[in-house]
Design a protein around this motif. Structure first.
Motif, PDB file in Angstrom:
ATOM      1  N   HIS A 173       0.798  -1.174  -0.055  1.00  0.00           N
ATOM      2  CA  HIS A 173      -0.099  -0.038   0.122  1.00  0.00           C
ATOM      3  C   HIS A 173       0.864   1.259   0.010  1.00  0.00           C
ATOM      4  O   HIS A 173       0.557   2.126  -0.577  1.00  0.00           O
ATOM      5  N   ILE A 174       2.027   1.263   0.456  1.00  0.00           N
ATOM      6  CA  ILE A 174       2.878   2.379   0.789  1.00  0.00           C
ATOM      7  C   ILE A 174       3.423   2.561  -0.692  1.00  0.00           C
ATOM      8  O   ILE A 174       3.510   3.817  -1.200  1.00  0.00           O
ATOM      9  N   ARG A 175       3.749   1.610  -1.535  1.00  0.00           N
ATOM     10  CA  ARG A 175       4.305   1.540  -2.780  1.00  0.00           C
ATOM     11  C   ARG A 175       3.427   2.309  -3.658  1.00  0.00           C
ATOM     12  O   ARG A 175       3.664   3.082  -4.652  1.00  0.00           O
ATOM     13  N   GLY A 176       2.337   1.794  -3.722  1.00  0.00           N
ATOM     14  CA  GLY A 176       1.237   2.364  -4.522  1.00  0.00           C
ATOM     15  C   GLY A 176       0.716   3.789  -4.472  1.00  0.00           C
ATOM     16  O   GLY A 176       0.581   4.501  -5.215  1.00  0.00           O
ATOM     17  N   GLY A 177       0.763   4.151  -3.031  1.00  0.00           N
ATOM     18  CA  GLY A 177       0.577   5.457  -2.637  1.00  0.00           C
ATOM     19  C   GLY A 177       1.671   6.425  -3.197  1.00  0.00           C
ATOM     20  O   GLY A 177       1.553   7.470  -3.879  1.00  0.00           O
ATOM     21  N   LYS A 178       2.992   6.137  -3.276  1.00  0.00           N
ATOM     22  CA  LYS A 178       4.066   6.823  -3.873  1.00  0.00           C
ATOM     23  C   LYS A 178       3.838   6.838  -5.009  1.00  0.00           C
ATOM     24  O   LYS A 178       4.272   7.948  -5.831  1.00  0.00           O
ATOM     25  N   ALA A 179       3.564   5.524  -5.842  1.00  0.00           N
ATOM     26  CA  ALA A 179       3.453   5.856  -7.446  1.00  0.00           C
ATOM     27  C   ALA A 179       2.394   6.903  -7.882  1.00  0.00           C
ATOM     28  O   ALA A 179       2.546   7.632  -8.907  1.00  0.00           O
ATOM     29  N   THR A 180       1.291   6.880  -7.136  1.00  0.00           N
ATOM     30  CA  THR A 180       0.336   7.731  -7.670  1.00  0.00           C
ATOM     31  C   THR A 180       0.675   9.227  -7.402  1.00  0.00           C
ATOM     32  O   THR A 180       0.198  10.104  -8.152  1.00  0.00           O
ATOM     33  N   GLN A 181       1.295   9.370  -6.166  1.00  0.00           N
ATOM     34  CA  GLN A 181       1.727  10.684  -5.814  1.00  0.00           C
ATOM     35  C   GLN A 181       2.726  11.283  -6.899  1.00  0.00           C
ATOM     36  O   GLN A 181       2.375  12.204  -7.349  1.00  0.00           O
ATOM     37  N   SER A 182       3.620  10.257  -7.328  1.00  0.00           N
ATOM     38  CA  SER A 182       4.643  10.998  -8.565  1.00  0.00           C
ATOM     39  C   SER A 182       3.918  11.088  -9.901  1.00  0.00           C
ATOM     40  O   SER A 182       4.422  11.962 -10.431  1.00  0.00           O
ATOM     41  N   LYS A 183       2.593  10.290  -9.981  1.00  0.00           N
ATOM     42  CA  LYS A 183       2.068  10.429 -11.163  1.00  0.00           C
ATOM     43  C   LYS A 183       1.322  11.764 -11.465  1.00  0.00           C
ATOM     44  O   LYS A 183       1.423  12.425 -12.204  1.00  0.00           O
ATOM     45  N   PHE A 184       0.710  12.107 -10.186  1.00  0.00           N
ATOM     46  CA  PHE A 184      -0.158  13.468 -10.123  1.00  0.00           C
ATOM     47  C   PHE A 184       0.861  14.613 -10.079  1.00  0.00           C
ATOM     48  O   PHE A 184       0.703  15.345 -10.469  1.00  0.00           O
ATOM     49  N   LYS A 185       2.168  14.591  -9.630  1.00  0.00           N
ATOM     50  CA  LYS A 185       3.141  15.276  -9.632  1.00  0.00           C
ATOM     51  C   LYS A 185       3.403  15.808 -10.883  1.00  0.00           C
ATOM     52  O   LYS A 185       3.769  16.993 -11.245  1.00  0.00           O
TER      53      LYS A 185
END
Length: 83
Positions: free
Chosen positions: A68-80
């Motif tokens: 769940h942590i890795r998924g959140g970081k991937a989504t965060q970088s996508k939207f940045k």
């Protein structure tokens, strides 16, 4: 089980334990599908080498706990990147 499958399973398992990589990363490194790698690590390895299976199982459980942590970081970088 055929020899080349046993060799592949052992090689993939050793790589996973040494690098603590995810199934996806391991599949990419060995150029097999995620389904093949997952089946090798969860089903076939238990019949071949139980000690190595226990080590791989602990790595897979650790990866599952951090998923769940890795998924959140991937989504965060996508939207940045979209801004």
């Amino acid at each position: 089980m055929k020899d080349y499958i046993e060799n592949r399973v052992k090689e993939v398992a050793k790589f996973t334990v040494e690098t603590k990589s995810t199934v996806r990363e391991t599949a990419r490194a060995f150029m097999y599908s995620k389904a093949t790698i997952h089946k090798d690590l969860t089903e076939r390895l238990s019949c071949i080498d139980t000690v190595l299976y226990k080590q791989v199982h602990s790595v897979l459980e650790e990866n599952k706990a951090q998923r769940h942590i890795r998924g959140g970081k991937a989504t965060q970088s996508k939207f940045k990147g979209m801004m």
